[in-house]
Design a protein around this motif. Sequence first.
Motif, PDB file in Angstrom:
ATOM      1  N   UNK A 104     -11.883  -8.360  -5.802  1.00  0.00           N
ATOM      2  CA  UNK A 104     -12.340  -7.617  -4.463  1.00  0.00           C
ATOM      3  C   UNK A 104     -11.186  -6.699  -3.881  1.00  0.00           C
ATOM      4  N   UNK A 105      -9.915  -7.229  -3.804  1.00  0.00           N
ATOM      5  CA  UNK A 105      -8.877  -6.405  -3.534  1.00  0.00           C
ATOM      6  C   UNK A 105      -8.572  -5.271  -4.253  1.00  0.00           C
ATOM      7  N   UNK A 106      -8.967  -5.143  -5.619  1.00  0.00           N
ATOM      8  CA  UNK A 106      -8.710  -3.974  -6.189  1.00  0.00           C
ATOM      9  C   UNK A 106      -9.754  -2.912  -5.982  1.00  0.00           C
ATOM     10  N   UNK A 107     -10.717  -3.555  -5.465  1.00  0.00           N
ATOM     11  CA  UNK A 107     -11.823  -2.506  -5.082  1.00  0.00           C
ATOM     12  C   UNK A 107     -11.517  -1.791  -4.090  1.00  0.00           C
ATOM     13  N   UNK A 108     -10.933  -2.569  -2.998  1.00  0.00           N
ATOM     14  CA  UNK A 108     -10.801  -2.136  -1.783  1.00  0.00           C
ATOM     15  C   UNK A 108     -10.388  -0.755  -1.485  1.00  0.00           C
ATOM     16  N   UNK A 109      -9.250  -0.325  -2.108  1.00  0.00           N
ATOM     17  CA  UNK A 109      -8.587   1.173  -2.052  1.00  0.00           C
ATOM     18  C   UNK A 109      -9.921   2.256  -2.123  1.00  0.00           C
ATOM     19  N   UNK A 110     -10.557   2.081  -2.916  1.00  0.00           N
ATOM     20  CA  UNK A 110     -11.998   2.915  -2.996  1.00  0.00           C
ATOM     21  C   UNK A 110     -12.723   3.018  -1.695  1.00  0.00           C
TER      22      UNK A 110
END
Length: 520
Positions: A104-110
């Motif tokens: 989830x955290x990896x997707x947040x920047x997008x």
Amino acid sequence: MFLVLAVISLVTHTIQGFMFGKSGEVLTKRLRSLSFKALLQQEIGWYDDHKNAIGVLLTRLATDASQIKGATGSRLGFFTKAACTLLTAIIIAFVHDWRLTLLILACIPFIIAANAIRVSSVAGHASKDQKALEEAGRISTEAIENIRTVASLTSEDAFYERYNASLNGPYRDSLTKAPLYGFTYGVAQSANYFLDAVIFRFGAWLIANCYTNFENLFIAFFSILFSAINVGQSSSLAPDFGKAKVSAQRIFQLLDRKPLIDSYSEKGTKLSQFDGNIEFRDIHFVYPTRPEAQVLQGLSVKVNKGDTLALVGSSGCGKSTSIQLLERFYDPMAGQVFADGFDTKSLHLQWLRSKLGIVSQEPILFDCSIAENIQYGDNSRVVSQEEVEEAAKAANIHTFIENLPEKYNTRVGDKGAQLSGGQKQRIAIARALVRKPAVLLLDEATSALDTESEKIVQKALDDARKGRTCIIIAHRLTTVQNADVIAVIHNGKVVEQGTHSQLLAKEGHYYALVNAQVSH
């Protein structure tokens, strides 16, 4: 248990709303106060720039602080709560399933990038909208302030069209950018659904391979989901933050600007005694907004204590400019202005101005009582009613005021609209006299009056001149024949000076001016 949580929530949210709401109101008041003080502090030349037109400045003063409040106060509390909720949710999610949380955290920047694009487009709109409001404010202020002139010229429709035209540009820009805004908004909103698809697919794989169970999966997911909803709601305030950023930049630019002539400066000498000896020595000057037009080109003239100096000449020769230089509304490009032998730049500015009394061709009265308008002449002390009446008698206006129903408590209206020209002039004279000035400046004080009013005002001026230095600017040369020194200004410098009889005997510029008026 739930009742206790509800009570705690009620108390904490009440405290949050009160504290952040109060801080927002305090900030708004402080910004407005500081902005208004900064406006009063700027030199007169700054106001000559069309970018600093009165309507523009008033619009900024009214809207900038309010728009900053839209990004602070209770809104700031909302963002603080959203950030704390998100941090807590991430910790809970890591405890129950660190693998899913990392995804989830990896997707947040997008998601952040998508929202950032949308916010930047909105911020661009905010800047243009503010410029449109400033121009519209300038036009509306100009029209309403001069509504009598607008009505007499039947120009209502013309100003209405100008007002609408000032709004059309940003309106068209907004329509042009609407597709881009719609696309970025769509990307930002749909990003959540793409994130859900990825999370559930990966979650299903974790469960299928016995890395986690349904309970931990949904605790981790919904913890971040509900906190993300709060953050998502806060992103809807992006337009407010865009406008607040633009407004804050403008306010800080105004507060950081150091005026060339600071009205609040405490620097400079205060003379223990001021006699009123004035000298202009080789003055060269151009207005900051019109550097190509040389107004004064070596003006040199002086007047001694108790004498009257009359400045005459054709329109635009620099007569009124010389008075503005003495008041230090502007500073000369070259040369010096002396008061009792001291360069006016070395004197305390407000002290210098307090020793000068000015009566202009179109005196501005404030929308308050006659007594208050006269008392405005000296703000360094409390002016008593006796002093007000004494000044009014000296200005030959006391009898008129006493015949009014409310006497000195009569309101004069906006810019003195309830009074005639002669009455306004005499109140302006009383206002100048109440400060007991050492130097009296008369800038064409009778040129706009009828013959009868001119006689009354001229008598008041003659009485006011007694015992003090006086500088008179006049087109009607009959009003300056008794001056001790008459200086003829031509092309920005003095070409002749002397008494009325001396100048007539020379048959030069003054002689030509007198004959030109007699022939008319």
